[in-house]
Design a protein around this motif. Structure first.
Motif, PDB file in Angstrom:
ATOM      1  N   ALA A 205      -8.811  51.286  55.487  1.00 18.70           N
ATOM      2  CA  ALA A 205      -7.925  52.366  55.049  1.00 18.70           C
ATOM      3  C   ALA A 205      -7.090  52.934  56.193  1.00 18.70           C
ATOM      4  CB  ALA A 205      -8.754  53.483  54.412  1.00 18.70           C
ATOM      5  N   GLN A 206      -7.667  52.986  57.390  1.00 13.80           N
ATOM      6  CA  GLN A 206      -7.017  53.702  58.484  1.00 13.80           C
ATOM      7  C   GLN A 206      -6.241  52.812  59.465  1.00 13.80           C
ATOM      8  OE1 GLN A 206      -9.047  56.970  60.409  1.00 13.80           O
ATOM      9  NE2 GLN A 206     -10.721  56.915  58.923  1.00 13.80           N
ATOM     10  N   PHE A 207      -6.497  51.509  59.458  1.00 16.56           N
ATOM     11  CA  PHE A 207      -5.844  50.642  60.443  1.00 16.56           C
ATOM     12  C   PHE A 207      -5.004  49.580  59.751  1.00 16.56           C
ATOM     13  CE2 PHE A 207      -9.606  52.377  62.501  1.00 16.56           C
ATOM     14  CZ  PHE A 207      -9.070  52.861  63.681  1.00 16.56           C
ATOM     15  N   GLU A 208      -3.987  49.131  60.463  1.00 15.22           N
ATOM     16  CA  GLU A 208      -3.048  48.164  59.894  1.00 15.22           C
ATOM     17  C   GLU A 208      -3.464  46.722  60.136  1.00 15.22           C
ATOM     18  OE1 GLU A 208       0.864  48.929  61.288  1.00 15.22           O
ATOM     19  OE2 GLU A 208       0.986  50.944  60.412  1.00 15.22           O
ATOM     20  N   ASN A 209      -4.144  46.461  61.278  1.00 13.46           N
ATOM     21  CA  ASN A 209      -4.399  45.075  61.655  1.00 13.46           C
ATOM     22  C   ASN A 209      -5.761  44.923  62.334  1.00 13.46           C
ATOM     23  OD1 ASN A 209      -3.837  42.342  61.975  1.00 13.46           O
ATOM     24  ND2 ASN A 209      -2.768  42.640  63.917  1.00 13.46           N
ATOM     25  N   PRO A 210      -6.848  45.086  61.586  1.00 16.57           N
ATOM     26  CA  PRO A 210      -8.176  44.961  62.189  1.00 16.57           C
ATOM     27  C   PRO A 210      -8.628  43.509  62.319  1.00 16.57           C
ATOM     28  CG  PRO A 210      -8.368  45.665  59.907  1.00 16.57           C
ATOM     29  CD  PRO A 210      -6.900  45.512  60.182  1.00 16.57           C
ATOM     30  N   VAL A 211      -9.667  43.318  63.131  1.00 18.67           N
ATOM     31  CA  VAL A 211     -10.265  42.000  63.312  1.00 18.67           C
ATOM     32  C   VAL A 211     -11.761  42.188  63.520  1.00 18.67           C
ATOM     33  CG1 VAL A 211      -9.971  41.937  65.836  1.00 18.67           C
ATOM     34  CG2 VAL A 211     -10.053  39.781  64.545  1.00 18.67           C
ATOM     35  N   LEU A 212     -12.561  41.209  63.108  1.00 15.28           N
ATOM     36  CA  LEU A 212     -14.006  41.260  63.313  1.00 15.28           C
ATOM     37  C   LEU A 212     -14.363  40.326  64.463  1.00 15.28           C
ATOM     38  CD1 LEU A 212     -16.695  41.247  60.495  1.00 15.28           C
ATOM     39  CD2 LEU A 212     -17.091  40.121  62.679  1.00 15.28           C
ATOM     40  N   LEU A 213     -14.931  40.891  65.524  1.00 12.41           N
ATOM     41  CA  LEU A 213     -15.342  40.090  66.684  1.00 12.41           C
ATOM     42  C   LEU A 213     -16.613  39.332  66.324  1.00 12.41           C
ATOM     43  CD1 LEU A 213     -14.775  42.777  69.472  1.00 12.41           C
ATOM     44  CD2 LEU A 213     -13.183  41.030  68.655  1.00 12.41           C
TER      45      LEU A 213
ATOM     46  N   ILE B 209      -6.127  40.576  71.861  1.00 12.77           N
ATOM     47  CA  ILE B 209      -5.760  41.832  71.190  1.00 12.77           C
ATOM     48  C   ILE B 209      -4.264  42.070  71.305  1.00 12.77           C
ATOM     49  CG2 ILE B 209      -6.011  44.344  71.277  1.00 12.77           C
ATOM     50  CD1 ILE B 209      -8.928  43.884  72.152  1.00 12.77           C
ATOM     51  N   GLU B 210      -3.718  41.823  72.482  1.00 15.99           N
ATOM     52  CA  GLU B 210      -2.284  42.003  72.699  1.00 15.99           C
ATOM     53  C   GLU B 210      -1.474  40.959  71.928  1.00 15.99           C
ATOM     54  OE1 GLU B 210       1.370  43.336  73.916  1.00 15.99           O
ATOM     55  OE2 GLU B 210      -0.580  44.330  74.055  1.00 15.99           O
ATOM     56  N   GLU B 211      -1.947  39.727  71.920  1.00 12.14           N
ATOM     57  CA  GLU B 211      -1.235  38.637  71.239  1.00 12.14           C
ATOM     58  C   GLU B 211      -1.069  38.916  69.752  1.00 12.14           C
ATOM     59  OE1 GLU B 211      -1.893  33.857  70.195  1.00 12.14           O
ATOM     60  OE2 GLU B 211      -3.272  34.896  71.572  1.00 12.14           O
ATOM     61  N   PHE B 212      -2.150  39.374  69.108  1.00 14.71           N
ATOM     62  CA  PHE B 212      -2.127  39.571  67.666  1.00 14.71           C
ATOM     63  C   PHE B 212      -1.894  41.032  67.268  1.00 14.71           C
ATOM     64  CE2 PHE B 212      -4.516  35.648  68.268  1.00 14.71           C
ATOM     65  CZ  PHE B 212      -3.937  34.814  67.332  1.00 14.71           C
ATOM     66  N   LYS B 213      -1.794  41.914  68.260  1.00 14.71           N
ATOM     67  CA  LYS B 213      -1.556  43.340  68.009  1.00 14.71           C
ATOM     68  C   LYS B 213      -2.654  43.949  67.130  1.00 14.71           C
ATOM     69  CE  LYS B 213       2.268  42.904  70.293  1.00 14.71           C
ATOM     70  NZ  LYS B 213       2.308  43.337  71.720  1.00 14.71           N
ATOM     71  N   PHE B 214      -3.887  43.596  67.406  1.00 11.78           N
ATOM     72  CA  PHE B 214      -5.001  44.180  66.675  1.00 11.78           C
ATOM     73  C   PHE B 214      -5.148  45.645  67.062  1.00 11.78           C
ATOM     74  CE2 PHE B 214      -6.727  39.681  66.888  1.00 11.78           C
ATOM     75  CZ  PHE B 214      -6.442  39.400  65.567  1.00 11.78           C
ATOM     76  N   ASP B 215      -5.307  46.515  66.071  1.00 11.16           N
ATOM     77  CA  ASP B 215      -5.484  47.933  66.377  1.00 11.16           C
ATOM     78  C   ASP B 215      -6.925  48.400  66.184  1.00 11.16           C
ATOM     79  OD1 ASP B 215      -5.401  47.687  63.636  1.00 11.16           O
ATOM     80  OD2 ASP B 215      -3.859  49.215  63.318  1.00 11.16           O
ATOM     81  N   ALA B 216      -7.766  47.547  65.599  1.00  9.54           N
ATOM     82  CA  ALA B 216      -9.188  47.863  65.460  1.00  9.54           C
ATOM     83  C   ALA B 216      -9.990  46.574  65.592  1.00  9.54           C
ATOM     84  CB  ALA B 216      -9.470  48.530  64.122  1.00  9.54           C
ATOM     85  N   CYS B 217     -10.967  46.572  66.486  1.00 13.91           N
ATOM     86  CA  CYS B 217     -11.817  45.407  66.716  1.00 13.91           C
ATOM     87  C   CYS B 217     -13.243  45.783  66.333  1.00 13.91           C
ATOM     88  CB  CYS B 217     -11.769  44.974  68.173  1.00 13.91           C
ATOM     89  SG  CYS B 217     -10.119  44.528  68.753  1.00 13.91           S
ATOM     90  N   ILE B 218     -13.766  45.138  65.299  1.00 15.22           N
ATOM     91  CA  ILE B 218     -15.076  45.476  64.754  1.00 15.22           C
ATOM     92  C   ILE B 218     -16.134  44.628  65.450  1.00 15.22           C
ATOM     93  CG2 ILE B 218     -16.448  45.611  62.645  1.00 15.22           C
ATOM     94  CD1 ILE B 218     -13.639  45.412  61.168  1.00 15.22           C
TER      95      ILE B 218
END
Length: 299
Positions: free
Chosen positions: A23-31, A121-130
């Motif tokens: 809900a709060q982030f545009e581009n998250p990813v799961l580590l 993170i910079e390459e894909f512009k992730f704003d949240a890393c789980i």
């Protein structure tokens, strides 16, 4: 005040956190490492968004020295669930001169993962890393919030964290910042194993007791491998072991064990007086090894 939560409450909390991320982030990813904690995160994410698919990719920072069983499990899981997997390799940074390979007795690529992660993170512009870090693992991890803000250099400032009162999670970030999110922060190692048992979750075979060629150093059992430095006097032997935590071969020690079923593992953890991080070789470099790595941008 410490909260003691049952499995259903822990699961509900984690599902709530996953939904807040969406809900709060545009581009998250799961580590994702292929270890038990990140596998548990995948199951929780499935529950959070069912019947839809997990709405973000998995990111694995591959040191090149991982256990083959873990990589095989990773690829099988991703294929079975139809997930997107992004892999970035530490070896590429070494080849490009962006990272320097360590040499000698305690050489490891573990710390080299940080630059590779920050570049991804910079390459894909992730704003949240789980991630699957838990407060019970190590004292530096115990200091972090569930939403842990990193600055535009990927650095963590343990003295400048947001309060999380009444489970309210604040995901507002400035341009360049990102947030590390820890949905199972309040879980213990026993909670994770008990959940794996309850849910019937498959895990890599190295978590179960098996015969492996190892050698002893500093009171720990190191894997005999071309990637692990071994001196001539350090002779190998085959022992029945398993792994409580899974990093790469250079930073993860085995423990002698007869636990070859999930039920036996749960019982072994109940009776253990040693933390699972006691088998992490990289944590023993200094008293503040983990905290230093986190300040620099580590998982």
């Amino acid at each position: 005040m410490t909260r003691i939560l049952d499995q259903n409450s822990l699961e509900s909390e984690a599902v709530y956190i996953f939904r807040e991320v969406a809900a709060q982030f545009e581009n998250p990813v799961l580590l994702f490492s292929g270890g038990k904690d990140s596998i548990t995160l995948v199951r929780l994410a499935q529950k959070a968004f069912f019947p839809a698919k997990i709405p973000f990719p998995l990111l694995h920072i591959d040191t090149g020295h991982n256990f083959p069983e873990t990589i095989k499990f990773r690829d099988t899981l991703v294929e079975e669930l139809g997930l997107q997997l992004i892999v970035r390799n530490v070896q590429d940074d070494i080849d490009n001169g962006k990272a320097i390979e360590e040499k000698g007795k305690y050489s490891s690529r573990n710390s080299l993962q940080t630059n590779t992660l920050l570049d991804a993170i910079e390459e894909f512009k992730f704003d949240a890393c789980i991630g699957g870090a838990r407060r019970d693992e190590e004292k530096a991890r115990a200091k972090e919030r569930i939403f842990s803000v990193r600055n535009d250099f990927g650095e963590w400032d343990e003295k400048n964290q947001r309060p999380e009162v009444f489970d309210m999670l604040n995901g507002r970030i400035e341009i360049g910042q990102n947030v590390r999110v820890f949905p199972i922060s309040n879980w213990t190692e026993l909670d994770v194993w008990s959940y794996i048992e309850r849910e019937g979750i498959e895990i890599p075979s190295i978590y179960y007791s098996h015969e492996r060629e190892v050698f002893e150093r500093d009171g720990m059992l190191w894997t005999a491998s071309e990637y692990v430095y071994r001196e001539e006097h350090e002779t190998t032997q085959v022992k029945k072991v398993r792994f409580r935590t899974v990093g790469d071969m250079t930073c993860t020690a085995a423990v002698e064990s007869e636990a070859d079923t999930i039920q036996k593992i749960v019982q072994e953890i109940r009776e253990s007086s040693i933390s699972e991080r006691g088998a992490r070789i990289d944590d023993k470099r200094s008293e503040a090894a983990m905290e230093t790595r986190k300040q620099q941008g580590y998982f």
